[in-house]
Design a protein around this motif. Structure first.
Motif, PDB file in Angstrom:
ATOM      1  N   HIS A  86       0.851  -1.193   0.000  1.00 26.22           N
ATOM      2  CA  HIS A  86       0.000   0.000   0.000  1.00 26.22           C
ATOM      3  C   HIS A  86       0.889   1.247   0.000  1.00 26.22           C
ATOM      4  CE1 HIS A  86      -2.216  -3.010   2.672  1.00 26.22           C
ATOM      5  NE2 HIS A  86      -2.877  -3.024   1.518  1.00 26.22           N
ATOM      6  N   PHE A  87       0.759   2.085  -0.982  1.00 30.06           N
ATOM      7  CA  PHE A  87       1.382   3.410  -0.985  1.00 30.06           C
ATOM      8  C   PHE A  87       0.319   4.419  -0.582  1.00 30.06           C
ATOM      9  CE2 PHE A  87       4.255   1.301  -4.008  1.00 30.06           C
ATOM     10  CZ  PHE A  87       5.498   1.812  -3.638  1.00 30.06           C
ATOM     11  N   PHE A  88       0.646   5.328   0.332  1.00 31.58           N
ATOM     12  CA  PHE A  88      -0.341   6.363   0.651  1.00 31.58           C
ATOM     13  C   PHE A  88       0.284   7.714   0.979  1.00 31.58           C
ATOM     14  CE2 PHE A  88      -0.384   3.047   4.035  1.00 31.58           C
ATOM     15  CZ  PHE A  88       0.334   3.698   5.037  1.00 31.58           C
ATOM     16  N   ASP A  89       1.010   8.245  -0.027  1.00 34.92           N
ATOM     17  CA  ASP A  89       1.409   9.651  -0.028  1.00 34.92           C
ATOM     18  C   ASP A  89       2.450   9.976   1.038  1.00 34.92           C
ATOM     19  OD1 ASP A  89       1.012  12.706  -0.439  1.00 34.92           O
ATOM     20  OD2 ASP A  89      -0.490  11.850  -1.762  1.00 34.92           O
ATOM     21  N   ASN A  90       2.370  11.186   1.608  1.00 35.32           N
ATOM     22  CA  ASN A  90       3.415  11.612   2.546  1.00 35.32           C
ATOM     23  C   ASN A  90       3.096  11.187   3.980  1.00 35.32           C
ATOM     24  OD1 ASN A  90       2.022  13.819   4.028  1.00 35.32           O
ATOM     25  ND2 ASN A  90       2.096  14.937   2.092  1.00 35.32           N
ATOM     26  N   GLY A  91       4.000  11.520   4.892  1.00 33.84           N
ATOM     27  CA  GLY A  91       3.874  11.058   6.268  1.00 33.84           C
ATOM     28  C   GLY A  91       2.657  11.559   7.009  1.00 33.84           C
ATOM     29  N   ASN A  92       1.997  12.589   6.499  1.00 33.03           N
ATOM     30  CA  ASN A  92       0.775  13.084   7.135  1.00 33.03           C
ATOM     31  C   ASN A  92      -0.360  12.066   7.071  1.00 33.03           C
ATOM     32  OD1 ASN A  92       2.295  15.389   7.322  1.00 33.03           O
ATOM     33  ND2 ASN A  92       0.775  16.746   6.415  1.00 33.03           N
ATOM     34  N   TYR A  93      -0.176  11.037   6.241  1.00 29.97           N
ATOM     35  CA  TYR A  93      -1.221  10.031   6.054  1.00 29.97           C
ATOM     36  C   TYR A  93      -0.797   8.652   6.581  1.00 29.97           C
ATOM     37  CZ  TYR A  93      -2.682  13.863   3.149  1.00 29.97           C
ATOM     38  OH  TYR A  93      -3.022  15.132   2.738  1.00 29.97           O
ATOM     39  N   HIS A  94       0.191   8.654   7.464  1.00 22.66           N
ATOM     40  CA  HIS A  94       0.673   7.372   7.992  1.00 22.66           C
ATOM     41  C   HIS A  94      -0.405   6.666   8.816  1.00 22.66           C
ATOM     42  CE1 HIS A  94       4.523   5.104   9.470  1.00 22.66           C
ATOM     43  NE2 HIS A  94       3.663   4.321   8.872  1.00 22.66           N
ATOM     44  N   TYR A  95      -1.414   7.396   9.249  1.00 22.18           N
ATOM     45  CA  TYR A  95      -2.529   6.770   9.962  1.00 22.18           C
ATOM     46  C   TYR A  95      -3.246   5.726   9.111  1.00 22.18           C
ATOM     47  CZ  TYR A  95      -5.228  10.157   7.252  1.00 22.18           C
ATOM     48  OH  TYR A  95      -5.760  10.890   6.228  1.00 22.18           O
ATOM     49  N   MET A  96      -3.000   5.734   7.793  1.00 21.82           N
ATOM     50  CA  MET A  96      -3.617   4.715   6.940  1.00 21.82           C
ATOM     51  C   MET A  96      -3.193   3.312   7.369  1.00 21.82           C
ATOM     52  SD  MET A  96      -5.922   5.546   4.785  1.00 21.82           S
ATOM     53  CE  MET A  96      -5.952   3.802   4.378  1.00 21.82           C
ATOM     54  N   SER A  97      -2.024   3.195   7.997  1.00 21.83           N
ATOM     55  CA  SER A  97      -1.614   1.870   8.477  1.00 21.83           C
ATOM     56  C   SER A  97      -2.568   1.355   9.544  1.00 21.83           C
ATOM     57  CB  SER A  97      -0.185   1.910   9.033  1.00 21.83           C
ATOM     58  OG  SER A  97       0.766   1.934   7.998  1.00 21.83           O
ATOM     59  N   LYS A  98      -3.181   2.269  10.295  1.00 23.52           N
ATOM     60  CA  LYS A  98      -4.186   1.846  11.276  1.00 23.52           C
ATOM     61  C   LYS A  98      -5.410   1.303  10.552  1.00 23.52           C
ATOM     62  CE  LYS A  98      -7.572   2.233  14.491  1.00 23.52           C
ATOM     63  NZ  LYS A  98      -9.022   2.071  14.289  1.00 23.52           N
ATOM     64  N   LEU A  99      -5.846   1.985   9.496  1.00 22.86           N
ATOM     65  CA  LEU A  99      -7.026   1.540   8.767  1.00 22.86           C
ATOM     66  C   LEU A  99      -6.769   0.227   8.030  1.00 22.86           C
ATOM     67  CD1 LEU A  99      -8.482   4.873   7.317  1.00 22.86           C
ATOM     68  CD2 LEU A  99      -8.827   3.811   9.548  1.00 22.86           C
TER      69      LEU A  99
END
Length: 286
Positions: A86-99
């Motif tokens: 999963h790629f999800f942009d810059n570090g401001n979106y690292h919460y995607m790992s929780k989802l």
């Protein structure tokens, strides 16, 4: 191996490798490109409405674009997960790992490469954030067994310990192992010791490229000193004989980046494009 790209800021537009993935996604069921640029309430903090919208987007993509290999597995009645990048942009979106880890349905160890611990207690009514998502996983995921965070800036480890002590939540640290930036040189010896005994047979890997030196990546947060070769070696060693449930990658440059002492905008995009390509090539082989 499936690849899912979540584009929140448009930063991938200047990366040739990522644009190649975008083109591939038009005809291949093994690559999914999810346009998240119009979802509000996502930058650094992700509110409940945004979480719902993101999850619906993922659900629709998964139902519409299962790979042929996944269909064959399902037809055989085999529930084994096919690892996904999963790629999800810059570090401001690292919460995607929780989802993404919310979707895991078996016990696992979370391996995080990050220059920041991402374990801050919530400050705005429990809203999910890029700075506190690891704590959210520990608090709410019944399958998480423990977390290993590698490459953290030394002083931030103590900051997190103090914050969690003040909030009365320090017991959560019993499930967390920090490998500080200053300890990276001895990480190989740690991995070869009893350290590996705390790992579950199932691993989920989350990489924020800010753990890497600016030689290898241009990110939107202050960066560490991890080398790309060391990152690869650590992943190879940690995953040996274990099942990988998912692999997350974030840490692009900020969308409004104008250059810094390390990189021009063009150099940053070229560097990050090549790094993303190299990571995909490497991860497909482990």
């Amino acid at each position: 191996m499936m690849i899912t790209v979540q584009d929140f800021t448009g930063v991938y537009a200047e990366q040739p490798f990522m644009q190649k993935l975008r083109t591939t996604a038009e005809t291949s069921k093994d690559v999914r490109w999810l346009d998240c640029t119009k979802i509000v309430g996502t930058d650094c903090y992700c509110d409940d409405d945004a979480i719902k919208e993101i999850n619906e987007l993922i659900d629709n993509a998964e139902s519409n674009s299962k790979s042929e290999s996944e269909r064959n597995i399902e037809n055989r009645g085999n529930s084994t997960n096919v690892p996904t990048i999963h790629f999800f942009d810059n570090g401001n979106y690292h919460y995607m790992s929780k989802l993404w880890t919310d979707r895991v349905q078996e016990p696992f160890t979370l391996i995080v490469f990050d220059h920041h611990p991402d374990m801050q207690p919530p400050r705005f009514g429990g809203i999910l954030s890029c700075g506190g998502w690891v704590k959210e996983v520990l608090d709410n995921n019944k399958f998480i067994q423990n977390v290993i965070i590698i490459g953290v800036k030394d002083e931030l480890v103590e900051t997190v310990r103090e914050e969690l002590s003040q909030s009365g939540e320090s017991s959560i640290l019993e499930k967390v192992t920090f490998i500080r930036e200053s300890e990276l040189s001895i990480l190989s010896s740690l991995i070869c010791s009893d350290f590996v005994n705390v790992l579950s047979p199932n691993l989920y890997i989350s990489i924020d490229k800010d753990a890497l030196s600016p030689t290898y990546a241009a990110t939107n947060w202050d960066q560490g000193s991890l080398t790309l070769d060391a990152l690869k070696n650590f992943i190879t060693t940690l995953t040996a004989g274990r099942k990988i449930l998912g692999i997350d990658i974030c840490g692009e440059r900020a969308h409004d980046f104008e250059g810094d002492e390390h990189h021009t905008v063009q150099e940053a995009d070229k560097l990050n494009s090549e790094l993303n390509r190299e990571l995909v090539v490497f991860l497909k082989k482990i």
